[in-house]
Design a protein around this motif. Structure first.
Motif, PDB file in Angstrom:
ATOM      1  N   PRO A 261       0.772  -1.231   0.044  1.00 33.58           N
ATOM      2  CA  PRO A 261      -0.047  -0.082   0.156  1.00 33.58           C
ATOM      3  C   PRO A 261       1.076   1.183  -0.133  1.00 33.58           C
ATOM      4  O   PRO A 261       2.037   1.328   0.373  1.00 33.58           O
ATOM      5  N   TYR A 262       0.338   2.357  -0.374  1.00 35.46           N
ATOM      6  CA  TYR A 262       0.796   3.535  -0.089  1.00 35.46           C
ATOM      7  C   TYR A 262       0.043   4.861  -0.062  1.00 35.46           C
ATOM      8  O   TYR A 262      -1.170   4.643  -0.214  1.00 35.46           O
ATOM      9  N   SER A 263       0.583   5.862  -0.236  1.00 31.02           N
ATOM     10  CA  SER A 263      -0.197   7.260   0.338  1.00 31.02           C
ATOM     11  C   SER A 263       0.648   8.369  -0.619  1.00 31.02           C
ATOM     12  O   SER A 263       1.771   8.174  -0.964  1.00 31.02           O
ATOM     13  N   ALA A 264       0.083   9.548  -0.517  1.00 32.44           N
ATOM     14  CA  ALA A 264       0.556  10.770  -1.112  1.00 32.44           C
ATOM     15  C   ALA A 264       1.921  10.938  -0.531  1.00 32.44           C
ATOM     16  O   ALA A 264       2.833  11.495  -1.091  1.00 32.44           O
ATOM     17  N   ASP A 265       2.104  10.656   0.850  1.00 33.84           N
ATOM     18  CA  ASP A 265       3.348  10.912   1.381  1.00 33.84           C
ATOM     19  C   ASP A 265       4.368  10.029   1.185  1.00 33.84           C
ATOM     20  O   ASP A 265       5.501  10.313   1.420  1.00 33.84           O
ATOM     21  N   ASP A 266       3.919   8.896   0.834  1.00 37.15           N
ATOM     22  CA  ASP A 266       5.184   8.023   0.491  1.00 37.15           C
ATOM     23  C   ASP A 266       4.929   7.010  -0.687  1.00 37.15           C
ATOM     24  O   ASP A 266       3.897   6.009  -0.477  1.00 37.15           O
ATOM     25  N   LEU A 267       5.013   7.327  -1.824  1.00 37.62           N
ATOM     26  CA  LEU A 267       4.780   6.754  -3.143  1.00 37.62           C
ATOM     27  C   LEU A 267       5.767   5.414  -3.518  1.00 37.62           C
ATOM     28  O   LEU A 267       5.344   4.878  -4.358  1.00 37.62           O
ATOM     29  N   THR A 268       6.306   4.819  -2.419  1.00 37.43           N
ATOM     30  CA  THR A 268       7.384   3.756  -2.689  1.00 37.43           C
ATOM     31  C   THR A 268       6.130   2.548  -3.112  1.00 37.43           C
ATOM     32  O   THR A 268       6.733   1.769  -3.992  1.00 37.43           O
ATOM     33  N   GLY A 269       5.234   2.312  -2.754  1.00 37.90           N
ATOM     34  CA  GLY A 269       4.373   1.198  -2.992  1.00 37.90           C
ATOM     35  C   GLY A 269       3.934   1.374  -4.428  1.00 37.90           C
ATOM     36  O   GLY A 269       3.864   0.309  -5.071  1.00 37.90           O
ATOM     37  N   LYS A 270       3.700   2.690  -5.002  1.00 35.97           N
ATOM     38  CA  LYS A 270       3.278   2.462  -6.291  1.00 35.97           C
ATOM     39  C   LYS A 270       4.435   2.241  -7.290  1.00 35.97           C
ATOM     40  O   LYS A 270       4.087   1.771  -8.156  1.00 35.97           O
ATOM     41  N   ARG A 271       5.335   2.640  -7.135  1.00 36.83           N
ATOM     42  CA  ARG A 271       6.784   2.144  -7.878  1.00 36.83           C
ATOM     43  C   ARG A 271       6.648   0.544  -8.023  1.00 36.83           C
ATOM     44  O   ARG A 271       7.231   0.103  -8.737  1.00 36.83           O
ATOM     45  N   LEU A 272       6.530  -0.153  -6.766  1.00 37.19           N
ATOM     46  CA  LEU A 272       6.565  -1.531  -6.594  1.00 37.19           C
ATOM     47  C   LEU A 272       5.424  -2.235  -7.508  1.00 37.19           C
ATOM     48  O   LEU A 272       5.790  -3.204  -8.158  1.00 37.19           O
ATOM     49  N   VAL A 273       4.413  -1.419  -7.220  1.00 38.87           N
ATOM     50  CA  VAL A 273       3.382  -2.216  -8.251  1.00 38.87           C
ATOM     51  C   VAL A 273       3.437  -2.070  -9.670  1.00 38.87           C
ATOM     52  O   VAL A 273       3.325  -2.937 -10.461  1.00 38.87           O
ATOM     53  N   LYS A 274       3.867  -0.994  -9.967  1.00 40.71           N
ATOM     54  CA  LYS A 274       4.460  -0.906 -11.339  1.00 40.71           C
ATOM     55  C   LYS A 274       5.500  -1.749 -11.756  1.00 40.71           C
ATOM     56  O   LYS A 274       5.200  -2.306 -12.865  1.00 40.71           O
ATOM     57  N   ALA A 275       6.422  -1.899 -10.945  1.00 41.71           N
ATOM     58  CA  ALA A 275       7.423  -2.908 -11.455  1.00 41.71           C
ATOM     59  C   ALA A 275       6.914  -4.320 -11.482  1.00 41.71           C
ATOM     60  O   ALA A 275       7.469  -5.011 -12.476  1.00 41.71           O
TER      61      ALA A 275
END
Length: 463
Positions: A261-275
């Motif tokens: 999971p991720y939020s606007a304050d920490d977008l690390t999870g978004k990058r992982l989902v893309k990968a």
């Protein structure tokens, strides 16, 4: 306020499109604000309810020259009462798509007052949705054999998609519904045929659409599908109330379908989902990824993306499409993925978990709709920090701010798609500007609370 809410599909029990999402979310939002709501919907063979509804007996429904027995099932969820109308008409593999659909839903509509009476629910107002329930306002105004308190009840009718109207033989339809034959000269008559949607437009006390822009567009021939004149005629009782989004289901901070999971304050999870998405579909991980989650239908304009595919790839985008529908479009997608390995991916069908991952893992989402009454995809995408590239129509125009929370184009053409995707690609080159837009999009409030307050205010005024 006691609201009788009637819909042919309701999430999570039955669904083919956005109508089900509205019918699932709006009543719950109204209940949270202190109103009492009974939702009435068919008891389909494919009903997704565990445990199933509790059968509480049959009701005798005046229909088709006599009386028809329909079963009644009930359950309660999150404070909302649900009633399910049972009959052989709804024991089929699909919800719609049959030659006798108007007849089937005329029976359902005629059963609604009897079902509410059986459950001792006396509404202050009735809210009907789309053509399947379009004859209900006329029935409340002129119907025989109505329970006490139902004749003349104020009604609201919401147009979710004017393209589908429920046309049938006029004399037969009035006979099915046990309505007076002199209604052949009323709004029920659309050039000699019964038209369930036009009937509702004429007899409902107020008509809403699912976005303010759509309420204006349907007055024009291009969008009114033969009813534009009627919409212009009822302009004084027509308005648009924007749909909301179930922000509990669609929340990147708590979404169980995401690897992280991720939020606007920490977008690390978004990058992982893309990968992980790129790995699954064999896509190069470094280029920006533009996604599509859609029915593959003419309305949705996916052909505009495919016509402009070479230009899109030339701008540096990779493309990932999740959808099903038109067989020719499906085949074109398969061919595009085969012709552009590492750049184009496709999933033909629908997969709820994958849909969440596409919304989260893509950098942008293409929504090139020819018309869009409201749309949920753009709201979901923005909540997940995925910027929409969309046509400026209907609810897309009302929810996306060009250059701030997404990118809009006006003209229905692949050139329009390519222009807007080019604007997005240029912005993407500056990581600071792109992230600023992502966070602005994620900060937008698309919850149902404001929409529910608007509907409640409308109900109060009519009552």
């Amino acid at each position: 306020m006691r609201v009788l809410f009637v819909s042919s599909e309701v999430y999570p029990f039955s669904k083919t499109g956005g109508l089900a999402d509205v019918a699932g979310a709006l009543p719950a939002a109204l209940v949270r604000q202190g109103h009492e709501v009974l939702v009435v919907t068919p008891w389909y063979k494919t009903l997704a309810a565990t445990p199933p509804p509790l059968w509480v007996g049959d009701v005798s429904v005046p229909f088709d020259g006599g009386f028809s027995d329909c079963g009644v099932g009930t359950l309660e969820c999150d404070g909302v009462r649900y009633a399910f109308v049972g009959h052989d008409d709804y024991q089929r593999d699909e919800l719609y798509g049959y030659d006798d659909d108007v007849y089937r839903f005329a029976r359902f509509t005629r059963a609604v007052p009897q079902v509410a009476e059986h459950l001792d629910f006396r509404p202050d107002i009735v809210h009907a949705n789309d053509w399947h329930t379009g004859h209900l306002p006329m029935m409340l105004a002129h119907g025989w054999h109505l329970p006490d308190g139902f004749p003349g009840l104020p009604s609201v009718f919401t147009v979710h998609n004017v393209q589908y109207q429920g046309a049938s033989d006029l004399g037969a339809t009035l006979y099915w519904l046990r309505l007076p034959s002199d209604l052949t000269g009323s709004y029920a008559n659309h050039f000699g045929r019964a038209n369930a949607m036009q009937s509702a437009l004429g007899f409902a006390h107020h008509v809403t659409t699912v976005s303010p822009s759509y309420a204006e567009e349907i007055k024009e021939p291009e969008y009114g599908y033969g009813l534009d004149g009627t919409f212009r005629h009822i302009d004084d009782k027509l308005s648009g109330i924007l749909n909301g989004l179930d922000t509990d289901v669609w929340d990147p901070a708590t979404d169980p379908h995401l690897a992280q999971p991720y939020s606007a304050d920490d977008l690390t999870g978004k990058r992982l989902v893309k990968a992980l998405l790129c790995e699954r579909f064999g896509l190069e991980p470094s280029p920006p990824l533009i996604g599509v989650v859609s029915r593959l239908a003419d309305q949705k304009g996916i052909d505009l993306v495919l016509y402009g595919l070479d230009a899109l790839l030339g701008q540096g985008w990779n493309l990932l499409v999740l959808g099903s529908g038109d067989s020719e479009t499906e085949e074109t997608l398969r061919g595009a993925a085969a012709a552009h390995p590492g750049r184009v991916g496709s999933y033909i069908g629908y997969n709820e978990e994958l849909a969440h991952q596409v919304y989260a893992g893509c950098d942008a989402l293409a929504i090139p709709s020819r018309f869009e009454p409201c749309g949920l995809s753009q709201m979901i995408a923005m909540r997940y920090g995925t910027l929409p590239v969309a046509r400026a129509t209907g609810g897309l125009r009302d929810t996306i701010r060009h250059g701030y929370t997404g990118f809009l184009f006006e003209h229905i053409s692949s050139d329009g798609v390519i222009w807007a995707s080019g604007q997005a690609r240029e912005t993407y080159r500056d990581a600071r500007d792109w992230q600023q837009m992502m966070r602005a999009a994620m900060a937008e409030d698309f919850s149902w609370d404001s929409s529910a307050r608007a509907y409640a205010a409308l109900y109060e005024r009519l009552v």
